[in-house]
Design an enzyme around this catalytic site. Structure first.
Site, short mmCIF file in Angstrom:
data_model
loop_
_atom_site.label_atom_id
_atom_site.label_comp_id
_atom_site.label_asym_id
_atom_site.label_seq_id
_atom_site.Cartn_x
_atom_site.Cartn_y
_atom_site.Cartn_z
N ASP A 182 -32.40 -92.39 -28.08
CA ASP A 182 -32.92 -92.65 -29.42
C ASP A 182 -32.20 -91.84 -30.49
OD1 ASP A 182 -34.02 -90.30 -28.48
OD2 ASP A 182 -36.08 -90.75 -29.08
N CYS A 183 -31.67 -90.68 -30.13
CA CYS A 183 -30.91 -89.89 -31.11
C CYS A 183 -29.60 -90.60 -31.47
CB CYS A 183 -30.61 -88.51 -30.55
SG CYS A 183 -32.08 -87.55 -30.14
#
Length: 758
Positions: A485-486
């Site tokens: 997700d980063c």
């Protein structure tokens, strides 16, 4: 002012090498001064907060205390220094926001002042109460000096965070007192020089003893106490490094574990095998009396390996793990741990630690494994080795000073993560082309350009690392661990800005493609996405969970939040580069959203593993569904998700979910009432799903606007984040990024709707 010099106690009854039975014990150099005594004489009530400065060097944060008046004058405090420290900012009141877009602009006026020189937004990332002990105990056993101002503010933070009723400390800042938190933080306070007769210590010690004393601590605390020498190694369940020598195909090999637990097990196994412990000092001898209910010499150490207070025992050890531990302690260790095998295992474990150091420049993954690795290197190479000195330097990057004192962050920051959300919030408000915010956004783009990871790690397969070329880390590129997700949120921010007229193309197509290539490696067989890497073993591995205080820690799991982030990043990319790996991307999105539907709970929400809890994950899940055109009007899944959120709205228009939901899997209201962050999450989900009734949304928007301060900020409320089901962690910038995102989305979706009557 200059530091005062004082003589310190020395140890006369420890030797450099001590043989005890069959267990080899390496000790620190005897005869060195007990630096605890020295610090005790220098401990102050409070430091001068006008002398603290936070330095940002390319996304690396360190706090500095300027004792010299001239140095303080040459390096004046900034707005962000003062904000972090809780000092007055003396900002003028802004015109009262009449519309949601006015509120966004006021929020940006304030938030802009917190942008750091390298272009990102920093903040504390605290909450867990076992992080600071990892650092401070590692300092003590490696004889790392602790300046008086650091000791003073550590003391102040722990005093401030003691439980108001019983004086203990919990797993995290909002939790009830536990043996884990109380025993470790009591030890920290003694290390920094607090007298055992201090009223705070007397009260904490009474609570610790009421809970059973340190014999009732969980595994991680017992390990630290054995390293420090305030417990015997026999109380620690076996942690054999021989597991690292198993063939990779073995289904329970450590390389298959979740990255955080395997990086903690690695140094644990090395020091357990060595039986290493710190030099015995007056403090250690005193703690042996203070931490236990029983006389130290009469404790049945082996008999207390599995002793744990029920309040700490979130995930009780299974019959399988107990059986394995019995076998390792009673059969394997005394009869089969032959010297050549042990030496080979220790050598390979140290090699893995050294590869971790090389790949992170001695930051290591996070605040638990890093200090543990430093002690391993000290035990192996001594205090003067480059690795130990570099670890000592970089440990400062995990520390943070706030209005209460000095704490430890969960990692070395949240730099890339929070910056990505800030950019997206401005985009959702339609302000990316506004020249007023262009300098701020350009700095953010330059930061993300600088922080993209350009290569895979050296010896990627050998050290069991996931592909990362083209990715972004949660914090910065030095730490260098890619997270699905980063990568996704940062990539979205980059594409948004680089496709906005007037912004330069700093990251070319090839580098964008590198990010996509890495993202496409994250999909699991069932279509979902995990965090650091796809799962390498099944959920059955949780039967080997020895941490006791955490759940879902042994392997990677599927997360609606991570899955949604990747889906939306791939969708945005596919819009602008429709020909690059098109079929794979379309299939990825289709399978991912199909999995999102299967993860929906009977009540209509989704369980969140990184934010609290159902509110957080339901926001993401509804965004996933919306990305393929499924909304309230045409999707049963979206409709049920919306109805779940609406059912939890409070009378004042807000949402208020308590962290107990993460622990129990059931929705819990927060006793303090509505929270602006959770209100924003719910509103974002409803608007993404095209919820047709405006009044509930309007009520939530009004609450967020009413909570905004005259200078544009929002105040900190309850804790927002979570990991491993039981431990909460703070994301203070969420009160800016998600509130402004919700307000901006409303402003664009309902431009003519008034929140307040004229």
């Amino acid at each position: 002012m200059a530091k005062k010099k004082s003589k310190a106690a020395t140890s006369s009854d420890a030797e450099p090498l001590h043989e005890k039975g069959n267990t080899r014990k390496r000790l620190s150099n005897a005869g060195d001064e007990d630096h605890t005594t020295k610090r005790a004489r220098m401990l102050e009530t409070k430091t001068d907060y006008t002398r603290w400065r936070m330095r940002d060097e390319g996304g690396c944060h360190t706090w500095h205390y300027l004792e010299d008046d001239e140095a303080a004058k040459k390096w004046p405090q900034t707005y962000y220094d003062k904000y972090y420290l809780g000092l007055p900012l003396d900002l003028p009141d802004l015109p009262k926001a009449k519309t949601p877009l006015d509120a966004v602009r006021n929020g940006l006026e304030f938030f802009e002042k917190l942008q750091l020189p390298s272009g990102h937004w920093g903040c504390e990332y605290g909450g867990p109460m076992f992080l600071l002990p990892c650092i401070v105990i590692s300092w003590y056993v490696t004889k790392t000096p602790i300046p008086w101002y650091v000791a003073t503010e550590i003391k102040n933070y722990l005093f401030a965070r003691a439980h108001p009723e019983d004086g203990g400390w919990g797993l995290h800042i909002e939790g009830e007192s536990t043996v884990f938190g109380t025993s470790l933080n009591y030890t920290v306070l003694r290390i920094v020089g607090v007298d055992p007769d201090h009223p705070v210590m007397v009260k904490a010690r009474a609570t610790l003893h009421k809970l059973g004393g340190a014999t009732h601590a969980p595994h991680w605390a017992k390990w630290w106490f054995a390293v420090m020498g305030v417990a015997e190694w026999d109380i620690v369940n076996p942690v054999p490094p021989e597991l690292w020598l198993l063939p990779d195909w073995v289904p329970f090999h450590p390389w298959r574990w979740w990255v955080h637990i395997r990086q903690v097990f690695l140094p644990m196994s090395y020091l357990w095998s060595k039986g290493w412990r710190a030099e015995e000092t007056d403090l250690i001898r005193s703690l042996r009396k203070e931490l236990y209910v029983e006389d130290y010499d009469k404790i049945d150490w082996a008999g207390n390996r599995n002793t744990i207070n029920p309040i700490d025992n979130y995930h009780p050890k299974t019959w399988l793990l107990n059986t394995i531990n019995w076998f390792l302690a009673n059969i394997w260790k005394p009869y089969f741990r032959v010297k050549p095998l042990v030496e080979r295992a220790e050598e390979w474990a140290m090699k893995l630690i050294e590869m971790e150091n090389e790949n992170t420049d001695h930051l290591d993954l996070a605040t638990v494994s890093g200090p543990m690795n430093m002690v391993c290197l000290y035990a192996c190479y001594g205090p003067d080795s480059y690795a130990v000195r570099r670890h000592q330097e970089r440990s400062a990057e995990f520390l943070w000073v706030n209005r209460e004192g000095m704490l430890a962050n969960g990692t070395n920051g949240v730099q890339c993560w929070d910056t990505a959300f800030a950019v997206q919030a401005i985009m959702d408000a339609g302000l990316t082309e506004d020249p007023r915010w262009r300098p701020m956004l350009l700095k953010a783009l330059k930061f993300l350009d600088d922080q993209q990871i350009r290569d895979n790690v050296k010896d990627q397969e050998k050290c069991y690392r996931q592909q990362r070329k083209g990715a972004w880390a949660f914090s910065n590129k030095d730490q260098g661990y890619a997270v699905s997700d980063c990568v996704s949120e940062a990539l979205k921010a980059v594409i948004i800005l680089q496709k906005t007229p007037g912004f330069p193309t700093l990251i070319d197509d090839r580098r964008i493609f590198d990010a996509i290539d890495t993202l496409l490696t994250y999909q699991n067989p069932n279509g979902s996405c995990s965090s650091y890497e796809p799962p390498r073993a099944g959920k059955w591995m949780e039967m080997l969970n020895a941490a006791e205080v955490f759940g879902n820690i042994m392997v990677e799991y599927e997360y609606p939040e991570c899955t949604t982030a990747v889906v939306t990043a791939l969708s945005l990319f596919h819009k602008h580069w429709p020909d690059y790996r098109a079929a794979e991307i379309e299939r990825f999105i289709e399978r991912a959203v199909a999995w999102i539907k299967t993860a929906q709970k009977p009540h209509g929400g989704w369980y969140g593993s990184w934010g609290i809890c159902f509110t957080y994950a339901t926001m993401f899940a509804l965004e996933s569904l919306a990305s393929i055109g499924e909304t309230y009007a045409n999707s049963e899944h979206a409709r049920r998700g919306c109805e779940f959120l609406i059912s939890k709205q409070r009378e004042d228009g807000g949402w208020s979910e308590h962290y107990k939901a993460c622990e129990t899997g059931e929705y819990h209201e927060h006793p303090t009432g509505s929270q602006v962050v959770m209100t924003a999450w719910a509103l974002i989900g409803l608007m993404k799903a095209q919820y047709p009734h405006i009044e509930p949304i309007k009520k939530g928007i009004r609450l967020i606007m009413d909570r905004q301060q005259p200078n544009g900020e929002w105040l900190q409320e309850a804790i927002e984040g979570v990991f491993n089901k039981s431990c909460m962690i703070s994301y203070p910038n969420y009160k800016f990024t998600f509130t402004m995102k919700a307000l901006g989305m409303f402003a664009r979706k309902y431009p003519d709707v008034k929140i307040y009557d004229d």
